[in-house]
Write a protein that holds these residues in place. Structure first.
Motif, PDB file in Angstrom:
ATOM      1  N   MET A  95       0.860  -1.208   0.000  1.00  0.00           N
ATOM      2  CA  MET A  95       0.000   0.000   0.000  1.00  0.00           C
ATOM      3  C   MET A  95       0.886   1.245   0.000  1.00  0.00           C
ATOM      4  SD  MET A  95      -3.238   0.814   2.431  1.00  0.00           S
ATOM      5  CE  MET A  95      -2.606   1.161   4.035  1.00  0.00           C
ATOM      6  N   SER A  96       0.611   2.153  -0.936  1.00  0.00           N
ATOM      7  CA  SER A  96       1.420   3.377  -0.981  1.00  0.00           C
ATOM      8  C   SER A  96       1.045   4.265   0.209  1.00  0.00           C
ATOM      9  CB  SER A  96       1.177   4.122  -2.289  1.00  0.00           C
ATOM     10  OG  SER A  96       0.245   5.164  -2.108  1.00  0.00           O
ATOM     11  N   ILE A  97       1.958   5.151   0.593  1.00  0.00           N
ATOM     12  CA  ILE A  97       1.676   6.011   1.759  1.00  0.00           C
ATOM     13  C   ILE A  97       0.406   6.831   1.542  1.00  0.00           C
ATOM     14  CG2 ILE A  97       4.057   6.193   2.606  1.00  0.00           C
ATOM     15  CD1 ILE A  97       4.120   9.015   1.238  1.00  0.00           C
ATOM     16  N   TYR A  98       0.153   7.186   0.282  1.00  0.00           N
ATOM     17  CA  TYR A  98      -0.999   8.064   0.025  1.00  0.00           C
ATOM     18  C   TYR A  98      -2.323   7.367   0.302  1.00  0.00           C
ATOM     19  CZ  TYR A  98       2.716  10.782  -1.978  1.00  0.00           C
ATOM     20  OH  TYR A  98       3.885  11.478  -2.132  1.00  0.00           O
ATOM     21  N   GLU A  99      -2.316   6.044   0.154  1.00  0.00           N
ATOM     22  CA  GLU A  99      -3.564   5.309   0.396  1.00  0.00           C
ATOM     23  C   GLU A  99      -3.906   5.182   1.865  1.00  0.00           C
ATOM     24  OE1 GLU A  99      -3.301   1.593  -1.793  1.00  0.00           O
ATOM     25  OE2 GLU A  99      -2.434   2.724  -3.463  1.00  0.00           O
TER      26      GLU A  99
END
Ligand code: ADP
Ligand code: ZN
Ligand code: MG
Length: 485
Positions: A1-5
């Motif tokens: 999971m990317s940090i933005y998610e």
């Protein structure tokens, strides 16, 4: 999971709409945009001592219209307040606004999301206020002040922090823009600043219910820039938090050339407005009768009209959305339907196609307003009728349309003058087909051998010798019959 998610964005918008009244909000000065600087002024809007403001009734009426259109409750006794601050473009030293008792509250606007569902965005309040003047900083070393805008009536429409992405914010803004334009209370021109949007943005971890610290974005003068500024700011805040920093509450100015938002100097931000009720203005009393009469005269609003277009005309949602973007365009489309002949009267989608492609292409390319469009709705439906009853082919219709754009003539006049009537007579067409077929014996045997796509070639050749005037349906039928070995 990317940090933005891991994060979710929270966005609330404050939209200022300049009202298109003839005169200003508290005096009789002209409210026209683009006049000679400092020409539309008087002692009242310049705040000379001893003068008294008188409220423009039209402003209240427009505010009620907007309140009803956004499902607000209308405050029966609302109050004007002074918002005190010093700035060279504010000669009075205060702005008359509304604070504790705004004219409209507790409303909402529904936006449509891509997946066919809709989302309700709360409208916290709508209040009436006057605009300040304009400082012009790009005149060399000097700053010029134009006070024409002092006293221009504004509605400030404040949303709940209900939006979760730049896209939702942009859809909400478009819905406000459409609504003010449908209501005829604001021209909606973002480039000229008649509609301005400040975006409040914060982020928080998904699942968190407390709001994060917000930053306020200003100076976006198009829908696109609003979206880009919000996207930029969401990313900036997440990056900052991920690096161990914290968002501070501040105002950022969007720079469209550099694609960044930079903080305003902090001095310009230290606000203590010392709001208090304006002693020169009596409370605004709005009775039930007034509200009812405004409600009775409201136009059909975009969301409702869109639904009706889908249901009554069986249009795809996409068509309905494009056609209702502007009231004038929706009117143009509906007037065109009125001109359809009896046996053609349900050709809604066909008319929609013409409006969405041919009409809108010219409108956009030539930057025309649909109200000035050279082809009237009656002429457009006349042309559609001519296609439907077989007088002209769809292909010839393109030529008729181009000619209507140039000459504004009735399609029938053009069809007769240029001899464009479609030829459907089987005898005439058969003769042409026979002479074509005699030239292409090889193609005929290939066709009979299974190369079905050669049908297109024969149709094309026949059309060519008939200068596009042959009835394609008859040509097809005759060719099929003749080529059957
Ligand atoms: P202020 O006192 O700074 O003017 P308000 O509470 O009046 O703030 O809200 C101004 C706008 O900011 C409203 O549209 C509101 O929905 C939005 N807003 C308030 N708090 C937040 C937040 N934490 N994140 C995003 N938007 C917010
Ligand atoms: Zn004035
Ligand atoms: Mg506020």
């Amino acid at each position: 999971m990317s940090i933005y998610e891991k994060y979710e964005a929270v966005i609330g918008l404050e939209v200022h709409a300049q009202l298109s009244t003839n005169t200003k909000i508290f005096c009789g000065c002209s409210n026209k945009f683009g006049s000679q600087p400092n020409s539309n002024v008087c002692p009242v809007c310049l705040g000379m001592p001893g003068v008294l403001p008188v409220l423009n009734k039209q402003v209240v009426e427009y505010a009620i219209r907007m309140g009803l259109a956004t499902n607000c409750s209308i405050t029966t006794k609302s109050i004007f307040a002074r918002k005190n601050y010093f700035y060279p473009d504010l000669p009075k030293g205060y702005q008359i606004s509304q604070y504790e008792e705004p004219i409209c509250q507790y409303g909402y606007a529904d936006i449509e999301l891509g997946n066919g569902s809709s989302k309700r965005i709360g409208v916290t309040r709508i209040h009436m206020e006057e605009d300040a003047g304009k400082s012009i900083h790009d005149a060399g070393n000097e700053t010029l002040v134009d006070v024409n805008r002092c006293g221009t009536p504004l509605l400030e429409i404040v949303s709940e922090p209900d939006m979760r992405s730049a896209e939702e914010a942009s859809k909400y803004l478009i819905s406000i823009w459409q609504t003010v334009k449908y209501l005829g209370i604001c021209d909606g021109n973002m480039e000229e600043g008649s509609l301005r949007c400040d975006a409040n943005v914060s982020v928080r971890l998904k699942g968190e219910t407390k709001l994060g610290t917000k930053a306020e974005l200003k100076n976006m003068n198009s829908f696109r820039n609003v979206e880009r500024a919000i996207e930029y700011e969401i990313k900036r805040q997440i990056d900052l938090i991920e690096e161990g920093g914290a968002v501070i509450q501040q105002t950022l100015l969007w720079n469209a050339d550099k694609n960044i938002a930079a903080p305003m100097r902090s001095k310009e931000e230290a606000h203590d407005y010392r709001y208090f009720p304006d002693p020169d203005l009596v409370p605004v009393i709005v009775n039930k009768e007034w509200i009812a009469s405004v409600e009775k005269h409201l136009p059909e609003l975009p969301v409702i009209r869109r639904k009706r277009f889908i249901e009554a005309f069986k249009l795809p949602p996409y068509d309905a959305e494009v056609l209702t973007q502007e009231k004038e365009l929706a009117d143009y489309f509906e007037s065109s339907l009125n001109g359809l002949s009896k046996k053609n009267e349900e050709n809604y989608k066909f008319v929609s196609n013409w409006v969405m492609t041919d009409v809108l292409r010219v409108v956009n390319d030539e930057k025309l307003s649909i109200t000035d469009f050279p082809v009237s709705p009656a002429h457009l439906s006349g042309m559609v009728n001519a296609i439907a009853d077989g007088t002209i082919s769809g292909k010839i219709a393109k030529d008729v349309f181009a000619e209507m754009l140039k000459t504004k003539e009735h399609p029938q006049t053009i069809i007769e003058r240029k001899g464009l009537v479609q030829i459907s007579d089987t005898g005439t067409i058969e003769k042409e087909i026979d002479s074509i077929l005699s030239k292409f014996p090889n193609e005929i045997s290939r066709y009979r051998g299974g190369e079905a796509k050669l049908m297109g070639f024969f149709v094309g050749e026949t059309m060519k010798v008939m200068k596009g005037k042959g009835n394609p349906k008859v040509i097809n039928e005759l060719l099929v019959k003749k080529l059957k070995s």
